[in-house]
Design a protein around this motif. Structure first.
Motif: not given
Length: 334
Positions: A295-314
């Motif tokens: 991403v470039t906003k709010p700064m230039r970064l490489t972000l690492k995501f870890s998510v789980s799903i419960d129905g229609n919620q993340m």
């Protein structure tokens, strides 16, 4: 030789004062005129350090018309929480001041040598000024350098031409002594070492000479991870468009995440404002979906995501180097 050491609210005392003493000693030993100033982006003022809120006087404003060395210290504070007194937050706050604009301009001036101690390089990195540059910082911030596109080097001092960076807090002595040696010669640097009864330590890395062959043992697990293939019997449902909010230390970010599969491979994009980026190598690990993205906003970064799903919620978290983890929540739109 003129040196300006930049103070900002939350700065680390030793990062600034140790180099100040080295450069002051250099003035005693050198026939060349050596001046050193404690400055700030705002001008003459009392600047509150991150060590017991001790205040130090900045004598004047950072002057980019003066050729010489500009040294940026790191911050002092908590490294175990995400509060306003944490080091990452103080470094981020420094990038939101006039200092950010001054450093961007300083990087463009051929007669200015920029140096950092400890988290000072993270300030440059957060502003996107170290992309493609070799640098070092405190060991806890090395992954942040990677996340901002810098090339982290495990050394005490890294010389990348017009950019000199140092490791942890005490490296301020070694950075300053190396700068004295580089600019005034090794005999003067040695005389200061004897005066301070300090023997320089660690490796000084320079961006020159032959590049070593890459070792196959240096490949990381993440770099060699293969894209996940979804089996027909997998029922974990992550596909769709997700309206998410990421709660960062500098405010909430709204991101639209679009997840799907293509020939059994997980693919996706993320949209923040008008910017759309692809998700890098999404993969399943247990009941979690993980990926990284630039991403470039709010700064230039490489972000690492870890998510789980419960129905229609993340729900999950987002991490960028030493920056505090940010909570992610979202719901499925389609």
């Amino acid at each position: 030789m003129h040196i300006q050491i930049v103070l900002f609210d939350g700065f680390d005392l030793l990062d600034a004062i140790a180099p100040y003493e080295v450069f002051t000693a250099a003035a005693m030993y050198s026939n060349e005129e050596v001046t050193v100033k404690l400055v700030s982006a705002e001008g003459k003022r009392l600047v509150t350090s991150g060590v017991n809120h001790l205040q130090i006087q900045a004598s004047e404003k950072l002057d980019l018309s003066r050729k010489g060395i500009i040294l940026i210290p790191g911050a002092s504070g908590s490294v175990h929480d995400n509060g306003s007194y944490s080091v990452p937050v103080k470094l981020q706050q420094a990038t939101e001041t006039e200092l950010s604009h001054l450093l961007k301009e300083a990087m463009m001036k051929p007669d200015i040598l920029l140096a950092t101690v400890c988290g000072g390089s993270c300030i440059l990195a957060m502003d996107g000024l170290l992309e493609g540059r070799h640098a070092v910082t405190h060991h806890m911030g090395m992954d942040l350098l990677s996340a901002t596109g810098a090339i982290p080097v495990n050394a005490r001092v890294v010389d990348d031409g017009n950019l000199i960076t140092g490791g942890g807090v005490t490296s301020g002595l070694d950075v300053a002594l190396y700068l004295v040696e580089r600019e005034l010669g090794p005999q003067i640097a040695h005389a200061i070492e004897q005066l301070f009864e300090h023997e320089r330590r660690g490796t000084i890395w320079k961006a020159e000479g032959n590049v070593p062959k890459e070792s196959k043992h240096e490949n990381t697990v993440e770099a060699t991870r293969q894209p996940s293939t979804i089996q027909s019997n997998e029922i974990w449902d992550f596909q769709g468009k997700w309206d998410t909010i990421i709660s960062t230390p500098i405010g909430k970010l709204s991101v639209l995440i679009d997840l799907s599969t293509n020939d059994g491979q997980i693919v996706g994009t993320a949209k923040q404002g008008e910017e759309i980026v692809s998700l890098d190598n999404p993969f399943l690990e247990g009941n979690q979906l993980k990926w990284s993205m630039k991403v470039t906003k709010p700064m230039r970064l490489t972000l690492k995501f870890s998510v789980s799903i419960d129905g229609n919620q993340m729900i999950g978290e987002v991490k960028a180097g030493m920056l505090p983890s940010s909570k992610l929540i979202g719901h499925r739109l389609t």
